[in-house]
Design a protein around this motif. Sequence first.
Motif, PDB file in Angstrom:
ATOM      1  N   GLN A 497       0.811  -1.214   0.000  1.00 20.52           N
ATOM      2  CA  GLN A 497       0.000   0.000   0.000  1.00 20.52           C
ATOM      3  C   GLN A 497       0.848   1.268   0.000  1.00 20.52           C
ATOM      4  O   GLN A 497       0.301   2.368  -0.128  1.00 20.52           O
ATOM      5  CB  GLN A 497      -0.925  -0.001   1.230  1.00 20.52           C
ATOM      6  CG  GLN A 497      -1.985  -1.087   1.206  1.00 20.52           C
ATOM      7  CD  GLN A 497      -2.754  -1.164   2.510  1.00 20.52           C
ATOM      8  OE1 GLN A 497      -2.186  -1.466   3.559  1.00 20.52           O
ATOM      9  NE2 GLN A 497      -4.048  -0.879   2.471  1.00 20.52           N
ATOM     10  N   LEU A 498       2.159   1.111   0.153  1.00 17.13           N
ATOM     11  CA  LEU A 498       3.053   2.268   0.139  1.00 17.13           C
ATOM     12  C   LEU A 498       3.369   2.624  -1.308  1.00 17.13           C
ATOM     13  O   LEU A 498       4.146   1.944  -1.975  1.00 17.13           O
ATOM     14  CB  LEU A 498       4.348   1.946   0.908  1.00 17.13           C
ATOM     15  CG  LEU A 498       5.420   3.047   0.916  1.00 17.13           C
ATOM     16  CD1 LEU A 498       4.868   4.348   1.468  1.00 17.13           C
ATOM     17  CD2 LEU A 498       6.635   2.586   1.720  1.00 17.13           C
ATOM     18  N   ASP A 499       2.745   3.672  -1.789  1.00 17.72           N
ATOM     19  CA  ASP A 499       2.983   4.110  -3.162  1.00 17.72           C
ATOM     20  C   ASP A 499       2.988   5.629  -3.210  1.00 17.72           C
ATOM     21  O   ASP A 499       3.097   6.289  -2.169  1.00 17.72           O
ATOM     22  CB  ASP A 499       1.941   3.511  -4.118  1.00 17.72           C
ATOM     23  CG  ASP A 499       0.507   3.873  -3.740  1.00 17.72           C
ATOM     24  OD1 ASP A 499       0.308   4.880  -3.014  1.00 17.72           O
ATOM     25  OD2 ASP A 499      -0.416   3.158  -4.157  1.00 17.72           O
ATOM     26  N   HIS A 500       2.871   6.203  -4.407  1.00 18.62           N
ATOM     27  CA  HIS A 500       2.957   7.657  -4.564  1.00 18.62           C
ATOM     28  C   HIS A 500       1.884   8.391  -3.755  1.00 18.62           C
ATOM     29  O   HIS A 500       2.092   9.536  -3.333  1.00 18.62           O
ATOM     30  CB  HIS A 500       2.845   8.022  -6.046  1.00 18.62           C
ATOM     31  CG  HIS A 500       1.564   7.597  -6.679  1.00 18.62           C
ATOM     32  ND1 HIS A 500       1.314   6.291  -7.062  1.00 18.62           N
ATOM     33  CD2 HIS A 500       0.435   8.286  -6.983  1.00 18.62           C
ATOM     34  CE1 HIS A 500       0.112   6.207  -7.587  1.00 18.62           C
ATOM     35  NE2 HIS A 500      -0.448   7.402  -7.545  1.00 18.62           N
ATOM     36  N   ARG A 501       0.745   7.745  -3.511  1.00 19.48           N
ATOM     37  CA  ARG A 501      -0.318   8.391  -2.756  1.00 19.48           C
ATOM     38  C   ARG A 501       0.024   8.533  -1.285  1.00 19.48           C
ATOM     39  O   ARG A 501      -0.471   9.438  -0.607  1.00 19.48           O
ATOM     40  CB  ARG A 501      -1.623   7.606  -2.927  1.00 19.48           C
ATOM     41  CG  ARG A 501      -2.166   7.592  -4.355  1.00 19.48           C
ATOM     42  CD  ARG A 501      -3.272   6.571  -4.524  1.00 19.48           C
ATOM     43  NE  ARG A 501      -2.763   5.202  -4.355  1.00 19.48           N
ATOM     44  CZ  ARG A 501      -3.518   4.112  -4.501  1.00 19.48           C
ATOM     45  NH1 ARG A 501      -4.798   4.227  -4.794  1.00 19.48           N
ATOM     46  NH2 ARG A 501      -2.999   2.911  -4.325  1.00 19.48           N
ATOM     47  N   LYS A 502       0.851   7.638  -0.781  1.00 24.01           N
ATOM     48  CA  LYS A 502       1.240   7.665   0.633  1.00 24.01           C
ATOM     49  C   LYS A 502       2.634   8.265   0.832  1.00 24.01           C
ATOM     50  O   LYS A 502       3.096   8.372   1.969  1.00 24.01           O
ATOM     51  CB  LYS A 502       1.250   6.237   1.188  1.00 24.01           C
ATOM     52  CG  LYS A 502      -0.084   5.509   1.126  1.00 24.01           C
ATOM     53  CD  LYS A 502      -1.048   6.032   2.177  1.00 24.01           C
ATOM     54  CE  LYS A 502      -2.318   5.195   2.204  1.00 24.01           C
ATOM     55  NZ  LYS A 502      -3.258   5.668   3.242  1.00 24.01           N
ATOM     56  N   PHE A 503       3.298   8.631  -0.286  1.00 20.25           N
ATOM     57  CA  PHE A 503       4.713   9.005  -0.207  1.00 20.25           C
ATOM     58  C   PHE A 503       4.954  10.208   0.700  1.00 20.25           C
ATOM     59  O   PHE A 503       5.826  10.169   1.576  1.00 20.25           O
ATOM     60  CB  PHE A 503       5.270   9.274  -1.601  1.00 20.25           C
ATOM     61  CG  PHE A 503       6.680   9.796  -1.578  1.00 20.25           C
ATOM     62  CD1 PHE A 503       7.736   8.976  -1.230  1.00 20.25           C
ATOM     63  CD2 PHE A 503       6.948  11.126  -1.879  1.00 20.25           C
ATOM     64  CE1 PHE A 503       9.045   9.460  -1.192  1.00 20.25           C
ATOM     65  CE2 PHE A 503       8.243  11.622  -1.851  1.00 20.25           C
ATOM     66  CZ  PHE A 503       9.291  10.788  -1.507  1.00 20.25           C
ATOM     67  N   ASN A 504       4.241  11.297   0.474  1.00 19.92           N
ATOM     68  CA  ASN A 504       4.503  12.513   1.247  1.00 19.92           C
ATOM     69  C   ASN A 504       4.302  12.284   2.740  1.00 19.92           C
ATOM     70  O   ASN A 504       5.081  12.769   3.572  1.00 19.92           O
ATOM     71  CB  ASN A 504       3.613  13.654   0.759  1.00 19.92           C
ATOM     72  CG  ASN A 504       4.023  14.187  -0.599  1.00 19.92           C
ATOM     73  OD1 ASN A 504       5.211  14.124  -0.955  1.00 19.92           O
ATOM     74  ND2 ASN A 504       3.080  14.703  -1.366  1.00 19.92           N
ATOM     75  N   ASN A 505       3.251  11.557   3.088  1.00 22.64           N
ATOM     76  CA  ASN A 505       3.004  11.259   4.497  1.00 22.64           C
ATOM     77  C   ASN A 505       4.117  10.392   5.075  1.00 22.64           C
ATOM     78  O   ASN A 505       4.615  10.635   6.179  1.00 22.64           O
ATOM     79  CB  ASN A 505       1.659  10.563   4.644  1.00 22.64           C
ATOM     80  CG  ASN A 505       1.254  10.376   6.095  1.00 22.64           C
ATOM     81  OD1 ASN A 505       1.634  11.167   6.961  1.00 22.64           O
ATOM     82  ND2 ASN A 505       0.484   9.337   6.376  1.00 22.64           N
ATOM     83  N   ALA A 506       4.525   9.366   4.292  1.00 19.15           N
ATOM     84  CA  ALA A 506       5.588   8.472   4.763  1.00 19.15           C
ATOM     85  C   ALA A 506       6.895   9.230   4.949  1.00 19.15           C
ATOM     86  O   ALA A 506       7.584   9.057   5.961  1.00 19.15           O
ATOM     87  CB  ALA A 506       5.776   7.325   3.771  1.00 19.15           C
ATOM     88  N   LYS A 507       7.239  10.075   3.994  1.00 15.95           N
ATOM     89  CA  LYS A 507       8.493  10.830   4.094  1.00 15.95           C
ATOM     90  C   LYS A 507       8.451  11.787   5.285  1.00 15.95           C
ATOM     91  O   LYS A 507       9.452  11.962   6.004  1.00 15.95           O
ATOM     92  CB  LYS A 507       8.762  11.615   2.814  1.00 15.95           C
ATOM     93  CG  LYS A 507      10.103  12.354   2.821  1.00 15.95           C
ATOM     94  CD  LYS A 507      10.361  13.061   1.521  1.00 15.95           C
ATOM     95  CE  LYS A 507      11.719  13.770   1.576  1.00 15.95           C
ATOM     96  NZ  LYS A 507      11.832  14.750   2.663  1.00 15.95           N
ATOM     97  N   SER A 508       7.300  12.400   5.507  1.00 15.52           N
ATOM     98  CA  SER A 508       7.164  13.315   6.648  1.00 15.52           C
ATOM     99  C   SER A 508       7.381  12.572   7.969  1.00 15.52           C
ATOM    100  O   SER A 508       8.078  13.065   8.869  1.00 15.52           O
ATOM    101  CB  SER A 508       5.781  13.967   6.617  1.00 15.52           C
ATOM    102  OG  SER A 508       5.595  14.784   7.755  1.00 15.52           O
TER     103      SER A 508
END
Length: 563
Positions: A497-508
């Motif tokens: 489920q970790l993809d471009h849609r979750k990227f900004n949140n994950a990086k933060s």
Amino acid sequence: MSINVSIIDQRVRKLAEDLAAEFEERLNIKGDEVRQRSTAFVFLSVKTVLDLPAEEALDCITEGGNDFGIDALHVGDVEDGEFVVTLFQGKYKKKLTGDSNFPQSGVEKVIQAIKFLFDPDSGFTTNPQLTLLIEEIRSLVRDGYIPRVRVVLCNNGLKWSDAAQQLIEGTGLPDDQIGWEHVNHDELVRLLQAAKQVDDTLRLAGKAIIEDLDYCRVLIGKIPVREIEVLFNRHGDLLLERNVRRFLGLQGNRVNQGINHTLRAAAERENFYFYNNGITLLCRKFTYNALQGENYQVRAEGLQIINGGQTCKTIQRTLAELAGADANMEKAFVLIRLYQLPSESADLIRSITFATNSQNPIDLRDLRSNDYKQKNLETAIDDLGFVYHRHRSEASLGTRDISSAIAAVAVLSVWRERPHQAKFYGREHFGKLYDTIFTDNLNGAQAIIATLLFRFAENKRRRPPDGTPDFVAYASCFLAMLMGRFLLSDLGISLYQLDHRKFNNAKSIVDQNNEVYYQRAVQMIGDAIPRLYGNQHVSLQRLAATFRRGDLLEALAQGEGGA
């Protein structure tokens, strides 16, 4: 002053300035220009000879007090029960005349170091960086792996004296395990110079097969080994710009030793053609006199060797050693395959190079660079604001640059949860492990996040704060793996489920919590090690071995199960 001495001095001075902060932080070198330039010269030698990225070359530097004359040390991957250790000692003269021999005292120091550094039971005292590397080597030795030692003595002058050579020959150390090389300003410039076209004539012996295939041409024939020697004496490693391997040396390499033995044995030389797999060359164009029936002189433009570089270099070195022995090489030949390919055939060239080399243990990163998975990652990562480097590059990489090599280590550690293979199976990352790492489901977000976690753990290893446990020196891949688990847990998602849609949140979350994740991971590993060893004292040797094996993964799993 020769032009090559000048070129290297100019580069050394620039490196000393650029790396001053790194030298101060890692080696406590501050305000000492002589020592800074000496260290910069060692760094340049390591980076150039081993073809390493700057960060990895810096990790090899051990220069400082209690270093036994070892200024840098590199430990290669285990392969067929063996591993190569490269020792560097550098002597950089402030006087730029280029006429001083490498000092005999330096040779003596290295000889003494070799005699006990590879004995797991001998006691020693060295600086912390060298100690960590030596204990890693000794743990490999204890596990039954055989070290092949490559000694590289570097200076901006001449080779060591005859007296020093006699010391080397009289050491009693096994010749089949230790090789000695001299690298100076001339050799460094030759390795550093940009690729230029090699045009030359190949003087074949006997008949040859020449055929046109679409827009390509193929020549198959045999060439005297003396012609190979002459060709390499004239052009050297410029012929190997496309070749994916560095010369492995004669000592400690069974194939090269076999080539050397065959050429030295008068009764075997005429069989060399049958024993060797031959040499594969590419060129932009070749011409010959078609009116001849044999013994062609083939004029080739843009000549490159893509397979058989080891054979060629070994021929060159062996025949040079036999120069004064009146060795008769008239019946010693080697098979050659010469392909004329259009200049726009870059993909075909890489495919041929891959096919002719993939049976051998080589670095396949460049050969995979045009794979659709690499191209897709490049596009996906670029869209997320980072830059993915499919090809090796001499340029320094910034915080938003990700090389395919680092991505491979990071993904294998963090998401594939094979940290022991990430660290110790580097040769296989673009070989046997390629499809495990670079699955069709690997996306840009996953590659970036894994890299950020791994880089954080690596920076802690390189610059450990006071009080850091000893095991951290070997544990980057394991720590990054645990940090990845913590991240997914906080995100409340699975890896897929970790993809471009979750990227900004994950990086933060990574940016905010990387220190917390790291400390939790250190605590988990610190708790897991006693589960493996109980109350036993765990030496650096044992720690190094622990992170090469999978049983630590089981101990970590037990800890999670009990939590």
